[in-house]
Design a protein around this motif. Structure first.
Motif, mmCIF file in Angstrom:
data_model
loop_
_atom_site.group_PDB
_atom_site.id
_atom_site.type_symbol
_atom_site.label_atom_id
_atom_site.label_comp_id
_atom_site.label_asym_id
_atom_site.label_seq_id
_atom_site.Cartn_x
_atom_site.Cartn_y
_atom_site.Cartn_z
ATOM 1 N N LEU A 64 0.828 -1.204 0.000
ATOM 2 C CA LEU A 64 0.000 0.000 0.000
ATOM 3 C C LEU A 64 0.865 1.258 0.000
ATOM 4 N N VAL A 65 2.029 1.199 0.649
ATOM 5 C CA VAL A 65 2.925 2.359 0.628
ATOM 6 C C VAL A 65 3.344 2.681 -0.796
ATOM 7 N N LEU A 66 3.635 1.659 -1.594
ATOM 8 C CA LEU A 66 3.986 1.904 -2.997
ATOM 9 C C LEU A 66 2.828 2.546 -3.756
ATOM 10 N N ARG A 67 1.605 2.083 -3.476
ATOM 11 C CA ARG A 67 0.445 2.690 -4.126
ATOM 12 C C ARG A 67 0.207 4.112 -3.597
ATOM 13 N N ALA A 68 0.525 4.323 -2.317
ATOM 14 C CA ALA A 68 0.417 5.680 -1.760
ATOM 15 C C ALA A 68 1.370 6.612 -2.487
ATOM 16 N N ASP A 69 2.572 6.112 -2.790
ATOM 17 C CA ASP A 69 3.505 6.914 -3.575
ATOM 18 C C ASP A 69 2.894 7.291 -4.918
ATOM 19 N N ASP A 70 2.212 6.324 -5.546
ATOM 20 C CA ASP A 70 1.584 6.588 -6.850
ATOM 21 C C ASP A 70 0.516 7.680 -6.730
ATOM 22 N N VAL A 71 -0.328 7.555 -5.700
ATOM 23 C CA VAL A 71 -1.416 8.520 -5.505
ATOM 24 C C VAL A 71 -0.865 9.914 -5.244
ATOM 25 N N LEU A 72 0.114 10.004 -4.334
ATOM 26 C CA LEU A 72 0.663 11.306 -3.982
ATOM 27 C C LEU A 72 1.461 11.900 -5.144
ATOM 28 N N SER A 73 2.103 11.032 -5.928
ATOM 29 C CA SER A 73 2.794 11.523 -7.122
ATOM 30 C C SER A 73 1.797 12.070 -8.136
ATOM 31 N N ALA A 74 0.643 11.393 -8.273
ATOM 32 C CA ALA A 74 -0.386 11.878 -9.195
ATOM 33 C C ALA A 74 -0.896 13.244 -8.761
ATOM 34 N N LEU A 75 -1.060 13.432 -7.462
ATOM 35 C CA LEU A 75 -1.480 14.744 -6.959
ATOM 36 C C LEU A 75 -0.404 15.790 -7.242
ATOM 37 N N ALA A 76 0.872 15.388 -7.093
ATOM 38 C CA ALA A 76 1.972 16.318 -7.382
ATOM 39 C C ALA A 76 1.972 16.706 -8.857
ATOM 40 N N ARG A 77 1.680 15.714 -9.734
ATOM 41 C CA ARG A 77 1.627 16.028 -11.163
ATOM 42 C C ARG A 77 0.480 16.984 -11.474
ATOM 43 N N ALA A 78 -0.636 16.796 -10.797
ATOM 44 C CA ALA A 78 -1.763 17.706 -11.004
ATOM 45 C C ALA A 78 -1.401 19.119 -10.570
ATOM 46 N N THR A 79 -0.706 19.213 -9.431
ATOM 47 C CA THR A 79 -0.247 20.522 -8.970
ATOM 48 C C THR A 79 0.707 21.137 -9.979
ATOM 49 N N ALA A 80 1.598 20.280 -10.528
ATOM 50 C CA ALA A 80 2.570 20.775 -11.501
ATOM 51 C C ALA A 80 1.875 21.329 -12.736
ATOM 52 N N GLU A 81 0.818 20.638 -13.202
ATOM 53 C CA GLU A 81 0.102 21.112 -14.380
ATOM 54 C C GLU A 81 -0.504 22.489 -14.129
ATOM 55 N N LEU A 278 7.414 18.895 -10.879
ATOM 56 C CA LEU A 278 7.054 20.166 -10.263
ATOM 57 C C LEU A 278 8.024 21.237 -10.758
ATOM 58 N N PRO A 279 7.536 22.334 -11.310
ATOM 59 C CA PRO A 279 8.428 23.327 -11.914
ATOM 60 C C PRO A 279 9.507 23.849 -10.980
ATOM 61 N N ALA A 280 9.185 24.092 -9.719
ATOM 62 C CA ALA A 280 10.195 24.618 -8.790
ATOM 63 C C ALA A 280 11.312 23.611 -8.570
#
Length: 303
Positions: A64-81, A278-280
């Motif tokens: 589940l931690v690996l999937r949590a990484d996926d979820v949080l990375s997806a949120l980071a990508r959305a923020t980046a967009e 993430l651009p920064a």
């Protein structure tokens, strides 16, 4: 599943204890425990099991931690967009650097970003590369170093950007007999007194290679991680040392290349997977790459 509970689960995987997670996330330990119980209920399986007085992840928990990484990375990508709609990258980026790497690169990186909206919050962390997973719990970018024969720190939860190679040279006091040589053979070092660093760092790994090549255990008389202290000890005749080429600043020391062994350390930038979107953070990674290229160009060979 609740995203914040997934974040707490990932923090537990990084930090190891409920108390450490509570401190990092400004929560009480009981609140952390309650959120983890609720997450297990949402998942429908046991995520944690007792390990003495602590808790450890079950196989399901690690998955589940690996999937949590996926979820949080997806949120980071959305923020980046969303951030790409802004005129320029902006934000605060937390960066950990080992001290000699910071001395070489940090000033130039800050100069390169001075006219941007990206702020670097830098901290020196004198820890071996094996500590990268723990450091990424507190930092966005970690500048680390390893012996070039050691494996990269990259893994399922760590993305690595190779940065540069720095040769490691033999450093001698003035007047040492080997200072007359253009290069020094490993076998000529068997009887030397050594100033080294603590175990687990690249310089000590190279010294172990010297031992393997000569069959003689190096006689280490002092272990210090501050290269300025190492330089003063060598200059005073208390021993010889291996030092990264770009870290040597003492004008009285003699530097020589080793023959018979390829000696160097690799600089790497470690981030969470997809953090570079993430651009920064991408701007910080670009600044480090540019500064590393500039720095290595200034030091073509041993003088």
């Amino acid at each position: 599943m609740n995203v914040e509970r997934l974040r707490i689960m990932r923090e537990l995987a990084d930090r190891g204890t409920v108390a450490a997670v509570a401190d990092a996330m400004s929560m009480t330990p009981s609140a952390v425990s309650q959120q983890l119980k609720l997450l297990a209920r949402e998942a429908g399986v046991s995520l944690l099991e007792p390990d003495g007085r602590r808790l450890r992840l079950t196989d399901a928990g690690r998955a589940l931690v690996l999937r949590a990484d996926d979820v949080l990375s997806a949120l980071a990508r959305a923020t980046a967009e969303m951030e790409r709609y802004r005129a320029s990258p902006r934000g605060r980026v937390r960066v950990a650097l080992f001290p000699s790497g910071a001395a070489l690169l940090l000033s130039g990186v800050l100069t390169r970003l001075a006219n941007s909206d990206v702020d670097i919050d830098a901290r020196d962390e004198d820890l071996p590369a094996s500590s990268v997973p723990q450091l990424l719990a507190d930092y966005d970018v970690v500048l680390t170093h390893r012996d070039e024969r050691a494996p990269s720190t990259e893994g399922p939860r760590i993305e690595v950007t190779p940065l540069m190679r720095e040769p490691i040279d033999l450093v001698l006091p003035p007047g040492h007999a080997l200072a007359q040589h253009d290069t020094v053979d490993l076998r000529e070092l068997a009887d030397e007194r050594w100033i080294s660093v603590r175990g687990g760092f690249p310089v000590d790994d190279v010294l172990l290679s010297v031992a393997a090549a000569t069959g003689v255990e190096p006689r280490v008389v002092q272990r210090v991680n501050d290269f300025r202290v190492t330089e003063t000890l060598v200059a005073a005749g208390h021993g010889v040392a291996l030092m990264p080429r770009y870290a040597v600043v003492h004008p009285g020391l003699v530097r020589r290349e080793l023959s018979g062994v390829r000696a160097g350390r690799i600089y790497e930038l470690a981030t969470r997977p997809d953090a570079g979107r993430l651009p920064a953070i991408a701007a910080v990674l670009d600044a480090f790459r540019a500064e590393a290229d500039y720095s290595t160009a200034q030091w073509p060979s041993v003088s």
